[in-house]
Design an enzyme around this catalytic site. Sequence first.
Site, PDB file in Angstrom:
ATOM      1  N   GLY A 220       0.721  -1.244  -0.009  1.00 54.93           N
ATOM      2  CA  GLY A 220       0.069   0.002  -0.024  1.00 54.93           C
ATOM      3  C   GLY A 220       0.989   1.230   0.110  1.00 54.93           C
ATOM      4  O   GLY A 220       2.030   1.325  -0.350  1.00 54.93           O
ATOM      5  N   SER A 221       0.190   2.325   0.407  1.00 56.76           N
ATOM      6  CA  SER A 221       0.791   3.795   0.294  1.00 56.76           C
ATOM      7  C   SER A 221       1.865   3.735   1.564  1.00 56.76           C
ATOM      8  O   SER A 221       1.996   3.214   2.380  1.00 56.76           O
ATOM      9  CB  SER A 221      -0.292   4.880   0.685  1.00 56.76           C
ATOM     10  OG  SER A 221      -0.425   4.851   1.999  1.00 56.76           O
ATOM     11  N   ALA A 222       3.044   4.847   0.993  1.00 54.93           N
ATOM     12  CA  ALA A 222       4.054   5.052   2.139  1.00 54.93           C
ATOM     13  C   ALA A 222       3.362   5.306   3.450  1.00 54.93           C
ATOM     14  O   ALA A 222       3.925   5.127   4.527  1.00 54.93           O
ATOM     15  CB  ALA A 222       5.141   5.816   1.675  1.00 54.93           C
ATOM     16  N   THR A 224       0.449   4.927   5.001  1.00 53.24           N
ATOM     17  CA  THR A 224      -0.285   3.852   5.921  1.00 53.24           C
ATOM     18  C   THR A 224       1.044   3.055   6.180  1.00 53.24           C
ATOM     19  O   THR A 224       0.746   2.390   7.386  1.00 53.24           O
ATOM     20  CB  THR A 224      -1.173   3.128   4.839  1.00 53.24           C
ATOM     21  OG1 THR A 224      -2.307   3.997   4.404  1.00 53.24           O
ATOM     22  CG2 THR A 224      -1.953   1.927   5.685  1.00 53.24           C
ATOM     23  N   GLU A 243       5.801  -3.393   1.762  1.00 50.72           N
ATOM     24  CA  GLU A 243       5.719  -3.072   0.148  1.00 50.72           C
ATOM     25  C   GLU A 243       4.879  -1.762   0.024  1.00 50.72           C
ATOM     26  O   GLU A 243       4.021  -1.799   0.161  1.00 50.72           O
ATOM     27  CB  GLU A 243       5.232  -4.135  -0.802  1.00 50.72           C
ATOM     28  CG  GLU A 243       5.855  -5.351  -1.012  1.00 50.72           C
ATOM     29  CD  GLU A 243       5.279  -6.145  -1.955  1.00 50.72           C
ATOM     30  OE1 GLU A 243       6.003  -7.364  -2.214  1.00 50.72           O
ATOM     31  OE2 GLU A 243       4.399  -5.839  -2.684  1.00 50.72           O
ATOM     32  N   CYS A 278       2.573   1.613  -8.142  1.00 51.52           N
ATOM     33  CA  CYS A 278       3.955   1.935  -7.504  1.00 51.52           C
ATOM     34  C   CYS A 278       4.971   2.029  -7.966  1.00 51.52           C
ATOM     35  O   CYS A 278       5.905   2.895  -7.822  1.00 51.52           O
ATOM     36  CB  CYS A 278       3.967   0.964  -6.220  1.00 51.52           C
ATOM     37  SG  CYS A 278       4.046  -0.725  -6.298  1.00 51.52           S
TER      38      CYS A 278
END
Length: 485
Positions: A220-222, A224, A243, A278
Site C-alpha cells: 500500500g501507500s508509504a 499507511t 511493500e 507504485c
Amino acid sequence: MTHWIAGEWVQGQGEEFVSLSPYNQEVIWRGNGATAEQVDQAVAAARAAFVEWKKRPFAEREAIVLAFAEKVKENSEKIAEVIAKETGKPIWETRTEAAAMAGKIAISIRAYHDRTGEATREAAGNQIVLRHRPLGVMAVFGPYNFPGHLPNGHIVPALLAGNTVVFKPSEQTPWTGELAMKLWEEAGLPKGVINLVQGAKETGIALADAKGIDGILFTGSANTGHILHRQFAGQPGKMLALEMGGNNPMVISDNYGDLDATVYTIIQSAFISAGQRCTCARRLYVPFGEKGDALITKLVEATKNIRMDQPFAEPAPFMGPQISVAAAKFILDAQANLQSLGGESLIEAKAGEAAFVSPGIIDVTNIAELPDEEYFGPLLQVVRYEGLDKAVELANDTRFGLSAGLVSTDDQEWEYFVDHIRAGIVNRNRQLTGASGDAPFGGPGASGNLRPSAYYAADYCAYPMASMEGQETELPATLSPGVTL
C-alpha cells in the site's frame, strides 16, 4: 454479507461504508465494517485453524491452492469486470490481472520448494539440518490498485507454508476481496484458514494491534505503511513486511535510440493504470539539447492523444479515472503546488467527470528543491540535465528507492547507471512497470523493508529452524573448568 469469519458469512457491526465506481460515482457495494471485536474473532478463528492446517501435508495444502486457481480461471471474466467497476481501469487491463491471479500461483509453489525445503550439512562432527516452520497467523493488507492479484501474492505463499490468514482488502475495493473469498470457499478451503474482514482505518488498526497476529504482509501507500511501522515499534514479536511506493526516476540518455519507441516506453511507464502503480515513473530526466527537445515535443504530442474513458468503452481507452474524487483532487493539488514553486506545465492535468484526471506533464527543472512525494496518478515531472552523472545524482535525491530506469543504447552508460542508482528494481530500455513475479519486488528507504511478494514471499511466511544433531551424547576428553563428574 460482508465478512468471512470462521467459515461463516457475517454482517459487519461497525460503521457503514460503500464502494463507489470511480468513473460514474455509482454505489456498487455497500456494507458495514468489522469492529475490533469482530477482528479479534477473525484472528481467533485463524489461530484455531492453524493447529490443524500446519499439520496437513504440503500436497494437501497445494491441492486446495490449485483448486482456487481453477476457480479463478473459471471466473476470470467476472473477476475482471468487478475490478474494472471498482478501480475504473480498462477491461483489457483488468483481464491481465485476473490471469495473473491464477498464473502466479505456480511461482509461489515453485518458491516453496526452492526456498523452504530441508537442507543438510556436516559441521564439527554434527549434522546440521535446516527446516522451515510456519509463523502462525498472518495479517494481509491489500491495495486498491491491484485488488485481486497483489493480495494473492501474499495469501498463497502464506497458506502453502502452513500459515493461516486474516485478510483486509482496501476499503475502496471490498467487492473484489469478497469475490476472491467466495472462490476460496468454493475451492474447499477449511474453516478459519482464511478470514476476511472489511473496513476502513479503524478495522486496519484493530487488525495490526491484534495479539494473535504473528506477522503482517502489507502492500500500500508509504503513509499507511509508515503508520504500521510506528505501530509495530512496541510489538517486537511480530514480523512486519512492507511493500510501499516510490518517487521513481526514469533517465533518458542522448543515446536513446528510436524516438517513437522511447516516447511509447515513457507513456507506458508514467500513465499506465492512470499512473496508479507504485512502479510508475514520477520524474523524467531529459538531457539538454536538440535530441532532448525533440523527445519532449513528441512526448507532449503523444500524451495529448491518450484516450481516457470508462473501462468498458469502445474504442478501448488507454487509461481510466483515479480511484476516487479525493485521489483526483490530490493530483490536481500537487500540480498546483509545483506550479506555485516555479514549475511550467507542458500539458496541464485537468479534472473531468467523477474521478477522471487527464495526464499532465510539468517541467520542474527550475525548482531548487522538489517535493519528495509520491504523486500516485498521471502527473509526470520533467527535469532537464547535462551529463549522466548529474542525472543519476538528481535521480537518487529521494527518500524512496523502489524503481528506476535508463533508456540508452550505450552499454557503458548502463553499467554506470546500474552501479550508481539507488533502487530495488532497475530497468533498461523498457517500461518501469510490470515486474516479474520471479524477481524480488521492493526497494530501500521509504519504499519498504522486505520483498514479500510472489517468489520471495516464501522467505517471510516461514522461519528457518536450524537443528544440530549428534549421533549420541559424548563426553569430551577435557571437561570445562569447575565441573567434576
